[in-house]
Scaffold this active site. Sequence first.
Site, PDB file in Angstrom:
ATOM      1  N   HIS A  13       0.837  -1.215   0.000  1.00  0.00           N
ATOM      2  CA  HIS A  13       0.000   0.000   0.000  1.00  0.00           C
ATOM      3  C   HIS A  13       0.864   1.254   0.000  1.00  0.00           C
ATOM      4  CE1 HIS A  13      -4.020   1.889   1.344  1.00  0.00           C
ATOM      5  NE2 HIS A  13      -3.192   2.882   1.040  1.00  0.00           N
ATOM      6  N   GLY A 173      -9.882   7.755  -1.283  1.00  0.00           N
ATOM      7  CA  GLY A 173     -10.599   9.013  -1.133  1.00  0.00           C
ATOM      8  C   GLY A 173     -11.399   9.139   0.148  1.00  0.00           C
ATOM      9  N   GLU A 203     -10.973   3.509   7.901  1.00  0.00           N
ATOM     10  CA  GLU A 203      -9.885   4.435   8.229  1.00  0.00           C
ATOM     11  C   GLU A 203     -10.543   5.722   8.745  1.00  0.00           C
ATOM     12  OE1 GLU A 203      -8.104   6.137   4.769  1.00  0.00           O
ATOM     13  OE2 GLU A 203      -6.290   6.825   5.788  1.00  0.00           O
ATOM     14  N   ASP A 281       1.658   3.968   3.006  1.00  0.00           N
ATOM     15  CA  ASP A 281       0.613   4.806   2.430  1.00  0.00           C
ATOM     16  C   ASP A 281       1.225   5.898   1.541  1.00  0.00           C
ATOM     17  OD1 ASP A 281      -2.073   5.258   1.974  1.00  0.00           O
ATOM     18  OD2 ASP A 281      -2.413   6.469   3.766  1.00  0.00           O
ATOM     19  N   ASP A 282       1.762   6.934   2.191  1.00  0.00           N
ATOM     20  CA  ASP A 282       2.264   8.115   1.464  1.00  0.00           C
ATOM     21  C   ASP A 282       3.576   8.578   2.092  1.00  0.00           C
ATOM     22  OD1 ASP A 282      -0.133   8.594  -0.282  1.00  0.00           O
ATOM     23  OD2 ASP A 282      -1.092   8.651   1.671  1.00  0.00           O
TER      24      ASP A 282
HETATM   25  N1  ADE Z   1      -5.460   8.571  -0.872  1.00  0.00           N
HETATM   26  C1  ADE Z   1      -4.174   8.680  -0.506  1.00  0.00           C
HETATM   27  N2  ADE Z   1      -3.988   8.362   0.788  1.00  0.00           N
HETATM   28  C2  ADE Z   1      -5.220   8.035   1.249  1.00  0.00           C
HETATM   29  C3  ADE Z   1      -5.696   7.601   2.477  1.00  0.00           C
HETATM   30  N3  ADE Z   1      -4.897   7.448   3.532  1.00  0.00           N
HETATM   31  N4  ADE Z   1      -7.013   7.355   2.598  1.00  0.00           N
HETATM   32  C4  ADE Z   1      -7.843   7.504   1.551  1.00  0.00           C
HETATM   33  N5  ADE Z   1      -7.444   7.907   0.367  1.00  0.00           N
HETATM   34  C5  ADE Z   1      -6.152   8.159   0.203  1.00  0.00           C
HETATM   35 ZN    ZN Z   2      -3.910   4.828   0.935  1.00  0.00          ZN
END
Ligand code: ADE
Ligand code: ZN
Length: 339
Positions: A13, A173, A203, A281-282
């Site tokens: 992810h 999203g 989440e 995630d990011d």
């Molecule tokens: N898009 C990017 N990161 C996200 C996240 N944590 N939750 C939902 N959409 C996302």
């Molecule tokens: Zn994500």
Amino acid sequence: MNPFGPLPKPELHRHLEGSLRLRSLFDIARAEQLTLPAPTAEHFRTLVQVRQHEPFTAENFLSKFRVLRLFYRSPEIIQRLTAEVIADAAADNIRYLELRFTPVALTRARGFSLYEVMDWVTTSATEAARRHGIVLRLIVSVNRHEPPGLAAEVAELAASFRPRGVVGLDLAGDESRYPAAPFAPIFREARAAGLHITVHAGEWGPASNVVEAIEALHAERIGHGIRVLEDPNAVALARERGVVFEVCPTSNYQSGVVPSLEAHPLPKMLAAGLRVTLNTDDPSISGIDLSHEFALAHEKLGLSREALWECTATALDAAFLSTPRREAVVNAFRKAWQG
Ligand code: ADE
Ligand code: ZN
């Protein structure tokens, strides 16, 4: 030194758009003369990264992606940023990567077609993965807060990119305001076309969203899903179906899902018998890498090295890979983790 740095790690992810090098973004902003409210490098950083003094909310977290959409201004930029994401993952010893990207986001700055951006990302990512010797698969994301009609178009294209490494479809999203149900027919078609399914749920929304993702969208994996613990029936359903959770502790902290890193329910999910994997995630928005999340799980959440191997093995087991390919990857990982 981070003891997990040298170990091979799998990531299921990770969003392309949340993994971009800050230095490159800064250079692009200058070269393209982007008008941003960022007079200094520090201001610039807050536009694209969650900083300690900011509100830890989903709105603030998502606002970074809106700024990042301004940067995707040429094929060269998109391909450069993509190649750097793969290089950075390889440098963190991610040896198996499922990288997800949001075609709609990449089209917006310059009105590119969905086909064009998918062509550029898949070409660049595949070439970079080969160069860095990592096994790569791609997942295409669509957002709940954008029209299902657009998602249908993206999903159909995603299926046509299967020969180019696209293996899955993801729903991302704003889960707090947009249900998954309108996307059910699109996900049904995608499954029929051979794509695997993963859904962000539980989440920023309740456990019932996890149930919806499993039952209405047939999600094999859930992005985050940590709020599943709020409902024992949802936990039972996830266990019964063998659903795998893509857990991202720092992201959850920075978007306000958990009040502190120490309070993250990852250990409780494992204790409840859920199948759990560890992810970023990011990473650039959060200022972390995957080794950081492994160390965090070890030091702050009390997961032993064996428990972290369990999460690693779960990720490889849940990878959207064919069986022979999976076996080769698992063997290489086991050797490195078990000596
Ligand atoms: N898009 C990017 N990161 C996200 C996240 N944590 N939750 C939902 N959409 C996302
Ligand atoms: Zn994500």
